[in-house]
Write a protein that holds these residues in place. Structure first.
Motif, PDB file in Angstrom:
ATOM      1  N   SER A 206       0.870  -1.278   0.093  1.00 49.26           N
ATOM      2  CA  SER A 206      -0.128  -0.132   0.023  1.00 49.26           C
ATOM      3  C   SER A 206       0.826   1.194  -0.045  1.00 49.26           C
ATOM      4  O   SER A 206       0.615   2.233  -0.838  1.00 49.26           O
ATOM      5  N   ALA A 207       1.914   1.041   0.626  1.00 51.72           N
ATOM      6  CA  ALA A 207       2.941   2.429   0.635  1.00 51.72           C
ATOM      7  C   ALA A 207       3.610   2.591  -0.661  1.00 51.72           C
ATOM      8  O   ALA A 207       3.687   3.944  -1.109  1.00 51.72           O
ATOM      9  N   ILE A 208       4.005   1.356  -1.274  1.00 50.60           N
ATOM     10  CA  ILE A 208       4.505   1.566  -2.616  1.00 50.60           C
ATOM     11  C   ILE A 208       3.551   2.270  -3.742  1.00 50.60           C
ATOM     12  O   ILE A 208       3.805   3.162  -4.443  1.00 50.60           O
ATOM     13  N   SER A 209       2.295   1.414  -3.705  1.00 49.64           N
ATOM     14  CA  SER A 209       1.105   2.141  -4.262  1.00 49.64           C
ATOM     15  C   SER A 209       0.894   3.547  -4.175  1.00 49.64           C
ATOM     16  O   SER A 209       0.741   4.458  -5.059  1.00 49.64           O
ATOM     17  N   PHE A 210       1.022   3.990  -3.068  1.00 49.51           N
ATOM     18  CA  PHE A 210       0.657   5.491  -2.583  1.00 49.51           C
ATOM     19  C   PHE A 210       1.722   6.263  -3.281  1.00 49.51           C
ATOM     20  O   PHE A 210       1.462   7.253  -4.029  1.00 49.51           O
ATOM     21  N   ILE A 211       2.990   6.025  -2.989  1.00 52.22           N
ATOM     22  CA  ILE A 211       4.102   6.841  -3.477  1.00 52.22           C
ATOM     23  C   ILE A 211       3.868   6.776  -5.073  1.00 52.22           C
ATOM     24  O   ILE A 211       4.096   7.745  -5.626  1.00 52.22           O
ATOM     25  N   GLY A 212       3.825   5.480  -5.503  1.00 57.48           N
ATOM     26  CA  GLY A 212       3.844   5.320  -7.077  1.00 57.48           C
ATOM     27  C   GLY A 212       2.786   6.328  -7.748  1.00 57.48           C
ATOM     28  O   GLY A 212       2.925   7.013  -8.681  1.00 57.48           O
ATOM     29  N   ILE A 213       1.445   6.362  -7.155  1.00 53.05           N
ATOM     30  CA  ILE A 213       0.453   7.020  -7.922  1.00 53.05           C
ATOM     31  C   ILE A 213       0.741   8.581  -7.587  1.00 53.05           C
ATOM     32  O   ILE A 213       0.359   9.337  -8.429  1.00 53.05           O
ATOM     33  N   ALA A 214       1.092   8.849  -6.444  1.00 52.35           N
ATOM     34  CA  ALA A 214       1.454  10.365  -6.143  1.00 52.35           C
ATOM     35  C   ALA A 214       2.542  10.543  -7.049  1.00 52.35           C
ATOM     36  O   ALA A 214       2.439  11.956  -7.699  1.00 52.35           O
TER      37      ALA A 214
END
Length: 399
Positions: A184-192
């Motif tokens: 979820s942290a990786i997804s958050f950073i990637g989408i941002a």
């Protein structure tokens, strides 16, 4: 290759990172929804929970999703930039994963499961709409395929991760949730980071259209909603009580056995959805009911004779039935709806379906009083009688 084709190729390549991270966000949310399944017997033993309490923990997810659909679904129309919904939802997934890994009581589990439902309900709609905008060139076919694949992978990987953690005794109450929080942290950073500066408008947007809350063909809608409710109800019962029953059938290897079985069940359900889209919707529902009834018989015999092979066959048929009933029912509701009431019809259909996740609470009450085997036999017989009646009524309905 002309200038237009080169431009399309460049757009596809430039959109690959955001498509990947949106897909990962969906996969992560769905892993979080299914990963606790093999762990329920351990939660029950460690926290001294009754079967009813375990069912309440499972049902908390549906409560969260329903609230998200009712509240966040309305908010979604107010924001063109879906990051406003996606990023907070991913943060909630992260928090839910941490809370699961540190749970010490029934209340901790309930809150973590409830937050998982909120996050899933908030994330899935916004992420799917974003994929639809990004993959506009092929009329949403790529977006639909990515969504189905992400859902199937997420739901299937959850029980496999926790099941393998149990088998190898590797921090099974913590490790799966650390994985979820990390993803979820990786997804958050990637989408941002990779969110496009400009996203196309959705394929079909017409702000001048009038929308209606009226459901057309109420009798047809009810029979479709019941069909979807029944297949989700059975899936909810499998995910809630399956781990305990697997110990009766598979012995010491029951947890690992169930993890592989439920992974296969969810994968087959996903493939079945893809296959069933090519069938006429009414035939899809009829095939789904027929397969479901046969699966009940096989699962009944599998439990009675303590046969993993019969149980496996029952789960394979049940997986196909789930996908066929899901796609067939939803497609028929699409068919009987018009543009004005389509959104209302689909929303109500899924709200009804999600309430099926509360049925295990009722069954859990009886499991606490009687042996789980006896309750399972009675439940399978009851489900069979109900589905035979609904199938009869469905065949009589003219679509």
């Amino acid at each position: 290759m002309n200038t237009s084709q080169k431009s399309n190729e460049l757009n596809k390549k430039s959109n690959l990172p955001i498509i990947f991270f949106l897909s990962l966000s969906l996969i992560t949310a769905l892993i979080n929804s299914s990963v606790p399944t093999p762990l329920y017997p351990y939660y029950k033993e460690i926290f001294k929970l009754s079967a009813t309490m375990v069912s309440v923990v499972y049902g908390a997810y549906a409560t969260g999703v329903i609230i998200a659909l009712l509240v966040i679904g309305k908010l979604s129309n107010l924001f063109d930039d879906k990051r406003i919904l996606i990023l907070p939802s991913l943060f909630i997934v992260f928090i839910a994963g941490i809370l699961f890994s540190r749970s010490n009581s029934f209340l901790d589990l309930f809150i973590a499961r409830f937050l998982t439902g909120i996050a899933t309900g908030g994330l899935t709609g916004a992420a799917n709409i974003s994929l639809l905008k990004i993959c506009k060139k092929d009329n949403g076919k790529t977006a639909a395929f990515i969504a189905v694949l992400s859902f199937t992978l997420g739901l299937s990987l959850g029980p496999l991760i926790s099941g393998l953690s149990i088998e190898y005794n590797f921090y099974y109450l913590k490790f799966p949730f650390y994985i979820i929080s990390l993803f979820s942290a990786i997804s958050f950073i990637g989408i941002a980071i990779y969110w496009p500066k400009k996203i196309s408008e959705p394929i079909t947007i017409n702000n001048e259209k009038k929308y209606s809350n009226k459901i057309l063909h109420v009798n047809k809608f009810i029979i479709c909603a019941i069909s979807l409710f029944l297949c989700w109800m059975f899936a909810a019962c499998i995910l809630t009580f399956g781990p305990t029953l697997s110990k009766l059938i598979g012995g010491d290897k029951g947890e690992l056995y169930f993890s592989f079985i439920i992974t296969a069940y969810l994968l087959i359900a996903g493939v079945s959805q893809i296959i069933s889209k090519k069938l006429e919707s009414k035939h899809s529902v009829i095939f789904g009911y027929t397969s479901q009834l046969f699966s009940f018989s096989l699962l009944f015999m599998g439990l009675y004779f303590k046969s993993p092979l019969l149980s496996l066959a029952g789960f394979i048929l049940a997986g196909y039935a789930y996908g066929a009933l899901f796609v067939g029912s939803a497609s028929l509701v699409n068919h009987i709806s018009n543009e004005e009431n389509h959104a209302r019809s689909i929303s109500l259909l899924y709200l009804i379906a999600y309430t099926a996740n509360w049925i295990p609470i009722l069954i859990g009450f009886f499991v606490d009083i009687y042996a789980i085997e006896n309750v399972t036999y009675i439940s399978l017989l009851s489900f069979s009688l109900i589905e035979i009646l609904v199938l009869f009524l469905f065949k009589k309905t003219q679509f």
